[in-house]
Design a protein around this motif. Structure first.
Motif, PDB file in Angstrom:
ATOM      1  N   GLN A 127       0.807  -1.219   0.000  1.00 12.03           N
ATOM      2  CA  GLN A 127       0.000   0.000   0.000  1.00 12.03           C
ATOM      3  C   GLN A 127       0.840   1.269   0.000  1.00 12.03           C
ATOM      4  O   GLN A 127       0.318   2.353  -0.241  1.00 12.03           O
ATOM      5  CB  GLN A 127      -0.910   0.019   1.227  1.00 12.03           C
ATOM      6  N   ASN A 128       2.148   1.142   0.297  1.00  6.50           N
ATOM      7  CA  ASN A 128       3.013   2.315   0.432  1.00  6.50           C
ATOM      8  C   ASN A 128       4.297   2.157  -0.376  1.00  6.50           C
ATOM      9  O   ASN A 128       5.404   2.166   0.188  1.00  6.50           O
ATOM     10  CB  ASN A 128       3.349   2.534   1.917  1.00  6.50           C
ATOM     11  N   PRO A 129       4.198   2.029  -1.697  1.00  5.27           N
ATOM     12  CA  PRO A 129       5.408   1.854  -2.512  1.00  5.27           C
ATOM     13  C   PRO A 129       6.312   3.084  -2.442  1.00  5.27           C
ATOM     14  O   PRO A 129       5.837   4.216  -2.402  1.00  5.27           O
ATOM     15  CB  PRO A 129       4.860   1.652  -3.923  1.00  5.27           C
ATOM     16  N   GLY A 130       7.603   2.830  -2.364  1.00  2.00           N
ATOM     17  CA  GLY A 130       8.573   3.917  -2.358  1.00  2.00           C
ATOM     18  C   GLY A 130       8.764   4.597  -1.014  1.00  2.00           C
ATOM     19  O   GLY A 130       9.564   5.520  -0.905  1.00  2.00           O
ATOM     20  N   LYS A 131       8.038   4.161   0.010  1.00  3.85           N
ATOM     21  CA  LYS A 131       8.178   4.771   1.333  1.00  3.85           C
ATOM     22  C   LYS A 131       9.022   3.882   2.234  1.00  3.85           C
ATOM     23  O   LYS A 131       9.149   2.676   2.007  1.00  3.85           O
ATOM     24  CB  LYS A 131       6.808   5.000   1.964  1.00  3.85           C
ATOM     25  N   GLU A 132       9.610   4.485   3.257  1.00  6.97           N
ATOM     26  CA  GLU A 132      10.423   3.739   4.215  1.00  6.97           C
ATOM     27  C   GLU A 132       9.506   3.045   5.221  1.00  6.97           C
ATOM     28  O   GLU A 132       8.706   3.686   5.893  1.00  6.97           O
ATOM     29  CB  GLU A 132      11.366   4.686   4.961  1.00  6.97           C
ATOM     30  N   ILE A 133       9.637   1.720   5.317  1.00  5.83           N
ATOM     31  CA  ILE A 133       8.809   0.938   6.223  1.00  5.83           C
ATOM     32  C   ILE A 133       9.721   0.237   7.218  1.00  5.83           C
ATOM     33  O   ILE A 133      10.723  -0.365   6.839  1.00  5.83           O
ATOM     34  CB  ILE A 133       7.957  -0.084   5.451  1.00  5.83           C
ATOM     35  N   ALA A 134       9.372   0.337   8.499  1.00  3.82           N
ATOM     36  CA  ALA A 134      10.192  -0.254   9.554  1.00  3.82           C
ATOM     37  C   ALA A 134       9.307  -0.991  10.550  1.00  3.82           C
ATOM     38  O   ALA A 134       8.170  -0.602  10.795  1.00  3.82           O
ATOM     39  CB  ALA A 134      10.976   0.836  10.280  1.00  3.82           C
ATOM     40  N   ILE A 135       9.871  -2.055  11.112  1.00  3.94           N
ATOM     41  CA  ILE A 135       9.209  -2.791  12.190  1.00  3.94           C
ATOM     42  C   ILE A 135      10.028  -2.555  13.449  1.00  3.94           C
ATOM     43  O   ILE A 135      11.252  -2.705  13.450  1.00  3.94           O
ATOM     44  CB  ILE A 135       9.143  -4.296  11.891  1.00  3.94           C
ATOM     45  N   ALA A 136       9.347  -2.177  14.514  1.00  5.50           N
ATOM     46  CA  ALA A 136      10.029  -1.917  15.793  1.00  5.50           C
ATOM     47  C   ALA A 136       9.349  -2.718  16.896  1.00  5.50           C
ATOM     48  O   ALA A 136       8.159  -3.016  16.822  1.00  5.50           O
ATOM     49  CB  ALA A 136       9.984  -0.425  16.124  1.00  5.50           C
ATOM     50  N   TRP A 137      10.115  -3.043  17.901  1.00  2.87           N
ATOM     51  CA  TRP A 137       9.587  -3.751  19.051  1.00  2.87           C
ATOM     52  C   TRP A 137       9.347  -2.722  20.133  1.00  2.87           C
ATOM     53  O   TRP A 137      10.226  -1.941  20.474  1.00  2.87           O
ATOM     54  CB  TRP A 137      10.595  -4.783  19.527  1.00  2.87           C
ATOM     55  N   ARG A 138       8.135  -2.677  20.684  1.00  4.40           N
ATOM     56  CA  ARG A 138       7.828  -1.736  21.755  1.00  4.40           C
ATOM     57  C   ARG A 138       7.565  -2.516  23.037  1.00  4.40           C
ATOM     58  O   ARG A 138       7.114  -3.662  22.998  1.00  4.40           O
ATOM     59  CB  ARG A 138       6.635  -0.860  21.413  1.00  4.40           C
ATOM     60  N   THR A 139       7.846  -1.898  24.151  1.00  2.00           N
ATOM     61  CA  THR A 139       7.606  -2.504  25.448  1.00  2.00           C
ATOM     62  C   THR A 139       7.133  -1.436  26.413  1.00  2.00           C
ATOM     63  O   THR A 139       7.514  -0.277  26.295  1.00  2.00           O
ATOM     64  CB  THR A 139       8.853  -3.235  25.976  1.00  2.00           C
ATOM     65  N   LYS A 140       6.287  -1.803  27.346  1.00  8.17           N
ATOM     66  CA  LYS A 140       5.810  -0.853  28.349  1.00  8.17           C
ATOM     67  C   LYS A 140       6.871  -0.610  29.411  1.00  8.17           C
ATOM     68  O   LYS A 140       6.861   0.388  30.090  1.00  8.17           O
ATOM     69  CB  LYS A 140       4.537  -1.361  28.972  1.00  8.17           C
ATOM     70  N   GLU A 141       7.776  -1.568  29.546  1.00  6.49           N
ATOM     71  CA  GLU A 141       8.842  -1.433  30.528  1.00  6.49           C
ATOM     72  C   GLU A 141      10.021  -0.723  29.878  1.00  6.49           C
ATOM     73  O   GLU A 141      10.180  -0.734  28.672  1.00  6.49           O
ATOM     74  CB  GLU A 141       9.232  -2.810  31.038  1.00  6.49           C
ATOM     75  N   LYS A 142      10.834  -0.120  30.659  1.00  3.71           N
ATOM     76  CA  LYS A 142      11.964   0.647  30.156  1.00  3.71           C
ATOM     77  C   LYS A 142      13.174  -0.262  29.945  1.00  3.71           C
ATOM     78  O   LYS A 142      14.128  -0.244  30.682  1.00  3.71           O
ATOM     79  CB  LYS A 142      12.340   1.757  31.144  1.00  3.71           C
ATOM     80  N   ILE A 143      13.095  -1.085  28.883  1.00  2.00           N
ATOM     81  CA  ILE A 143      14.148  -2.045  28.580  1.00  2.00           C
ATOM     82  C   ILE A 143      14.616  -1.802  27.153  1.00  2.00           C
ATOM     83  O   ILE A 143      13.804  -1.692  26.240  1.00  2.00           O
ATOM     84  CB  ILE A 143      13.648  -3.498  28.718  1.00  2.00           C
ATOM     85  N   LEU A 144      15.914  -1.760  26.947  1.00  2.00           N
ATOM     86  CA  LEU A 144      16.480  -1.624  25.616  1.00  2.00           C
ATOM     87  C   LEU A 144      16.827  -3.014  25.121  1.00  2.00           C
ATOM     88  O   LEU A 144      17.560  -3.751  25.776  1.00  2.00           O
ATOM     89  CB  LEU A 144      17.731  -0.742  25.629  1.00  2.00           C
ATOM     90  N   VAL A 145      16.303  -3.377  23.970  1.00  2.00           N
ATOM     91  CA  VAL A 145      16.585  -4.683  23.378  1.00  2.00           C
ATOM     92  C   VAL A 145      17.469  -4.464  22.160  1.00  2.00           C
ATOM     93  O   VAL A 145      17.127  -3.707  21.263  1.00  2.00           O
ATOM     94  CB  VAL A 145      15.273  -5.387  22.969  1.00  2.00           C
ATOM     95  N   CYS A 146      18.598  -5.116  22.157  1.00  2.00           N
ATOM     96  CA  CYS A 146      19.544  -4.975  21.034  1.00  2.00           C
ATOM     97  C   CYS A 146      19.668  -6.272  20.278  1.00  2.00           C
ATOM     98  O   CYS A 146      19.519  -7.312  20.780  1.00  2.00           O
ATOM     99  CB  CYS A 146      20.916  -4.565  21.543  1.00  2.00           C
TER     100      CYS A 146
END
Length: 51
Positions: free
Chosen positions: A32-51
């Motif tokens: 649905q969005n050709p030519g646009k930047e699409i990213a998947i991110a992981w969100r969390t309610k806790e303040k944790i950085l996942v690398c």
């Protein structure tokens, strides 16, 4: 039970979808969005950085 983590799909930096299984929506959103930047991110309610 409250979800503690999940995923977001962003199009050009704007969140367009939130949920637990991004594979189901990624290709649909990409189509649905050709030519646009699409990213998947992981969100969390806790303040944790996942690398």
């Amino acid at each position: 039970m409250e979800e503690r983590f999940g995923y977001v799909i962003k199009v050009d930096g704007k969140v367009v979808w939130e949920g637990r299984n991004p594979k189901e929506k990624y290709f649909e959103i990409r189509k649905q969005n050709p030519g646009k930047e699409i990213a998947i991110a992981w969100r969390t309610k806790e303040k944790i950085l996942v690398c």
